[in-house]
Design a protein around this motif. Structure first.
Motif, PDB file in Angstrom:
ATOM      1  N   PRO A 139     -17.489 -49.556 -43.150  1.00 52.42           N
ATOM      2  CA  PRO A 139     -17.637 -48.407 -42.250  1.00 52.42           C
ATOM      3  C   PRO A 139     -17.675 -47.079 -42.989  1.00 52.42           C
ATOM      4  O   PRO A 139     -17.062 -46.913 -44.037  1.00 52.42           O
ATOM      5  N   VAL A 140     -18.427 -46.155 -42.435  1.00 53.48           N
ATOM      6  CA  VAL A 140     -18.504 -44.800 -42.975  1.00 53.48           C
ATOM      7  C   VAL A 140     -17.692 -43.887 -42.067  1.00 53.48           C
ATOM      8  O   VAL A 140     -17.864 -43.889 -40.860  1.00 53.48           O
ATOM      9  N   ARG A 141     -16.788 -43.143 -42.643  1.00 52.24           N
ATOM     10  CA  ARG A 141     -15.982 -42.158 -41.913  1.00 52.24           C
ATOM     11  C   ARG A 141     -16.387 -40.773 -42.388  1.00 52.24           C
ATOM     12  O   ARG A 141     -17.011 -40.624 -43.433  1.00 52.24           O
ATOM     13  N   ASN A 142     -16.019 -39.770 -41.623  1.00 50.43           N
ATOM     14  CA  ASN A 142     -16.354 -38.414 -42.054  1.00 50.43           C
ATOM     15  C   ASN A 142     -15.243 -37.433 -41.719  1.00 50.43           C
ATOM     16  O   ASN A 142     -14.379 -37.713 -40.878  1.00 50.43           O
ATOM     17  N   ASN A 143     -15.288 -36.292 -42.390  1.00 51.60           N
ATOM     18  CA  ASN A 143     -14.310 -35.216 -42.203  1.00 51.60           C
ATOM     19  C   ASN A 143     -14.938 -33.996 -41.530  1.00 51.60           C
ATOM     20  O   ASN A 143     -14.421 -32.883 -41.656  1.00 51.60           O
ATOM     21  N   ILE A 144     -16.032 -34.184 -40.829  1.00 49.62           N
ATOM     22  CA  ILE A 144     -16.766 -33.062 -40.260  1.00 49.62           C
ATOM     23  C   ILE A 144     -15.903 -32.248 -39.305  1.00 49.62           C
ATOM     24  O   ILE A 144     -15.861 -31.022 -39.394  1.00 49.62           O
ATOM     25  N   LYS A 145     -15.201 -32.920 -38.414  1.00 53.23           N
ATOM     26  CA  LYS A 145     -14.390 -32.207 -37.421  1.00 53.23           C
ATOM     27  C   LYS A 145     -13.333 -31.327 -38.078  1.00 53.23           C
ATOM     28  O   LYS A 145     -13.181 -30.152 -37.728  1.00 53.23           O
ATOM     29  N   SER A 146     -12.619 -31.868 -39.044  1.00 57.02           N
ATOM     30  CA  SER A 146     -11.556 -31.083 -39.685  1.00 57.02           C
ATOM     31  C   SER A 146     -12.134 -29.932 -40.505  1.00 57.02           C
ATOM     32  O   SER A 146     -11.590 -28.824 -40.496  1.00 57.02           O
ATOM     33  N   ILE A 147     -13.251 -30.155 -41.188  1.00 52.11           N
ATOM     34  CA  ILE A 147     -13.888 -29.090 -41.968  1.00 52.11           C
ATOM     35  C   ILE A 147     -14.376 -27.994 -41.024  1.00 52.11           C
ATOM     36  O   ILE A 147     -14.184 -26.801 -41.269  1.00 52.11           O
ATOM     37  N   ARG A 148     -15.001 -28.400 -39.945  1.00 52.71           N
ATOM     38  CA  ARG A 148     -15.519 -27.445 -38.963  1.00 52.71           C
ATOM     39  C   ARG A 148     -14.392 -26.596 -38.391  1.00 52.71           C
ATOM     40  O   ARG A 148     -14.493 -25.372 -38.306  1.00 52.71           O
ATOM     41  N   LYS A 149     -13.283 -27.240 -38.029  1.00 53.84           N
ATOM     42  CA  LYS A 149     -12.150 -26.509 -37.454  1.00 53.84           C
ATOM     43  C   LYS A 149     -11.504 -25.577 -38.474  1.00 53.84           C
ATOM     44  O   LYS A 149     -11.119 -24.464 -38.131  1.00 53.84           O
ATOM     45  N   GLU A 150     -11.381 -26.024 -39.719  1.00 51.36           N
ATOM     46  CA  GLU A 150     -10.824 -25.176 -40.780  1.00 51.36           C
ATOM     47  C   GLU A 150     -11.627 -23.894 -40.942  1.00 51.36           C
ATOM     48  O   GLU A 150     -11.079 -22.839 -41.242  1.00 51.36           O
TER      49      GLU A 150
ATOM     50  N   ILE B  84     -20.875 -38.304 -33.887  1.00 50.49           N
ATOM     51  CA  ILE B  84     -20.728 -38.346 -35.347  1.00 50.49           C
ATOM     52  C   ILE B  84     -19.290 -38.022 -35.732  1.00 50.49           C
ATOM     53  O   ILE B  84     -18.674 -38.734 -36.533  1.00 50.49           O
ATOM     54  N   GLU B  85     -18.732 -36.941 -35.165  1.00 44.73           N
ATOM     55  CA  GLU B  85     -17.362 -36.544 -35.493  1.00 44.73           C
ATOM     56  C   GLU B  85     -16.337 -37.625 -35.134  1.00 44.73           C
ATOM     57  O   GLU B  85     -15.328 -37.768 -35.815  1.00 44.73           O
ATOM     58  N   ASN B  86     -16.621 -38.370 -34.072  1.00 41.11           N
ATOM     59  CA  ASN B  86     -15.703 -39.427 -33.638  1.00 41.11           C
ATOM     60  C   ASN B  86     -16.006 -40.778 -34.276  1.00 41.11           C
ATOM     61  O   ASN B  86     -15.472 -41.804 -33.852  1.00 41.11           O
ATOM     62  N   ASN B  87     -16.858 -40.772 -35.285  1.00 39.60           N
ATOM     63  CA  ASN B  87     -17.225 -41.987 -36.024  1.00 39.60           C
ATOM     64  C   ASN B  87     -17.797 -43.080 -35.128  1.00 39.60           C
ATOM     65  O   ASN B  87     -17.619 -44.260 -35.385  1.00 39.60           O
ATOM     66  N   LYS B  88     -18.511 -42.661 -34.079  1.00 43.06           N
ATOM     67  CA  LYS B  88     -19.174 -43.613 -33.177  1.00 43.06           C
ATOM     68  C   LYS B  88     -20.638 -43.792 -33.570  1.00 43.06           C
ATOM     69  O   LYS B  88     -21.308 -44.691 -33.097  1.00 43.06           O
ATOM     70  N   TYR B  89     -21.125 -42.875 -34.409  1.00 47.83           N
ATOM     71  CA  TYR B  89     -22.535 -42.868 -34.783  1.00 47.83           C
ATOM     72  C   TYR B  89     -22.648 -42.301 -36.192  1.00 47.83           C
ATOM     73  O   TYR B  89     -22.011 -41.287 -36.504  1.00 47.83           O
TER      74      TYR B  89
ATOM     75  N   TYR C 187     -25.017 -27.481 -45.183  1.00 50.02           N
ATOM     76  CA  TYR C 187     -24.407 -26.510 -44.269  1.00 50.02           C
ATOM     77  C   TYR C 187     -23.002 -26.125 -44.729  1.00 50.02           C
ATOM     78  O   TYR C 187     -22.648 -24.961 -44.763  1.00 50.02           O
ATOM     79  N   PHE C 188     -22.209 -27.135 -45.074  1.00 49.26           N
ATOM     80  CA  PHE C 188     -20.830 -26.874 -45.492  1.00 49.26           C
ATOM     81  C   PHE C 188     -20.720 -26.525 -46.971  1.00 49.26           C
ATOM     82  O   PHE C 188     -19.661 -26.103 -47.433  1.00 49.26           O
ATOM     83  N   ASN C 189     -21.796 -26.748 -47.725  1.00 50.08           N
ATOM     84  CA  ASN C 189     -21.806 -26.466 -49.163  1.00 50.08           C
ATOM     85  C   ASN C 189     -20.654 -27.180 -49.878  1.00 50.08           C
ATOM     86  O   ASN C 189     -19.898 -26.590 -50.640  1.00 50.08           O
ATOM     87  N   LEU C 190     -20.541 -28.472 -49.586  1.00 50.68           N
ATOM     88  CA  LEU C 190     -19.501 -29.312 -50.185  1.00 50.68           C
ATOM     89  C   LEU C 190     -20.152 -30.565 -50.768  1.00 50.68           C
ATOM     90  O   LEU C 190     -21.222 -30.974 -50.302  1.00 50.68           O
ATOM     91  N   PRO C 191     -19.501 -31.198 -51.734  1.00 47.79           N
ATOM     92  CA  PRO C 191     -20.012 -32.486 -52.227  1.00 47.79           C
ATOM     93  C   PRO C 191     -19.982 -33.525 -51.106  1.00 47.79           C
ATOM     94  O   PRO C 191     -19.084 -33.509 -50.258  1.00 47.79           O
ATOM     95  N   ILE C 192     -20.939 -34.406 -51.117  1.00 47.68           N
ATOM     96  CA  ILE C 192     -21.058 -35.399 -50.051  1.00 47.68           C
ATOM     97  C   ILE C 192     -19.779 -36.233 -49.891  1.00 47.68           C
ATOM     98  O   ILE C 192     -19.387 -36.570 -48.787  1.00 47.68           O
ATOM     99  N   GLN C 193     -19.095 -36.521 -51.003  1.00 49.63           N
ATOM    100  CA  GLN C 193     -17.898 -37.358 -50.934  1.00 49.63           C
ATOM    101  C   GLN C 193     -16.714 -36.638 -50.278  1.00 49.63           C
ATOM    102  O   GLN C 193     -15.727 -37.278 -49.921  1.00 49.63           O
ATOM    103  N   GLU C 194     -16.793 -35.329 -50.110  1.00 43.96           N
ATOM    104  CA  GLU C 194     -15.741 -34.606 -49.389  1.00 43.96           C
ATOM    105  C   GLU C 194     -15.985 -34.620 -47.882  1.00 43.96           C
ATOM    106  O   GLU C 194     -15.091 -34.304 -47.108  1.00 43.96           O
ATOM    107  N   ILE C 195     -17.187 -34.996 -47.482  1.00 44.73           N
ATOM    108  CA  ILE C 195     -17.533 -35.034 -46.065  1.00 44.73           C
ATOM    109  C   ILE C 195     -17.609 -36.464 -45.551  1.00 44.73           C
ATOM    110  O   ILE C 195     -17.062 -36.782 -44.501  1.00 44.73           O
ATOM    111  N   PHE C 196     -18.252 -37.340 -46.307  1.00 46.33           N
ATOM    112  CA  PHE C 196     -18.437 -38.729 -45.888  1.00 46.33           C
ATOM    113  C   PHE C 196     -17.677 -39.669 -46.817  1.00 46.33           C
ATOM    114  O   PHE C 196     -17.689 -39.496 -48.029  1.00 46.33           O
ATOM    115  N   ILE C 197     -17.033 -40.674 -46.212  1.00 44.85           N
ATOM    116  CA  ILE C 197     -16.230 -41.635 -46.968  1.00 44.85           C
ATOM    117  C   ILE C 197     -16.694 -43.041 -46.595  1.00 44.85           C
ATOM    118  O   ILE C 197     -16.720 -43.397 -45.414  1.00 44.85           O
TER     119      ILE C 197
END
Length: 70
Positions: A2-13, A35-40, A53-63
């Protein structure tokens, strides 16, 4: 795996509203919610747009989570 992401937390920060991010990425809010809820998982194109958009390395957003070995 499974692929997880940190989009919600980054967006809120960063104080970005979900609707604003969806509009900036040219997707619906419903798509972003899924996407944020890891359903898609986003397409490769959308994933790269998110990274840019976030200007971050991919591994900091997607796991990519390892599955437990039985």
């Amino acid at each position: 795996m499974p692929v997880r992401n940190n989009i919600k937390s980054i967006r809120k920060e960063r104080g970005i509203k979900q609707l604003q991010l969806a509009e900036d990425l040219q997707v619906t809010r419903q798509t972003l919610t899924a996407i944020e809820n890891n359903k898609y998982n986003p397409s490769l194109e959308l994933a790269l747009k998110i990274v840019k958009y976030f200007n971050l390395p991919i591994q900091e957003i997607f796991i990519l989570e390892e599955e437990e070995k039985k």
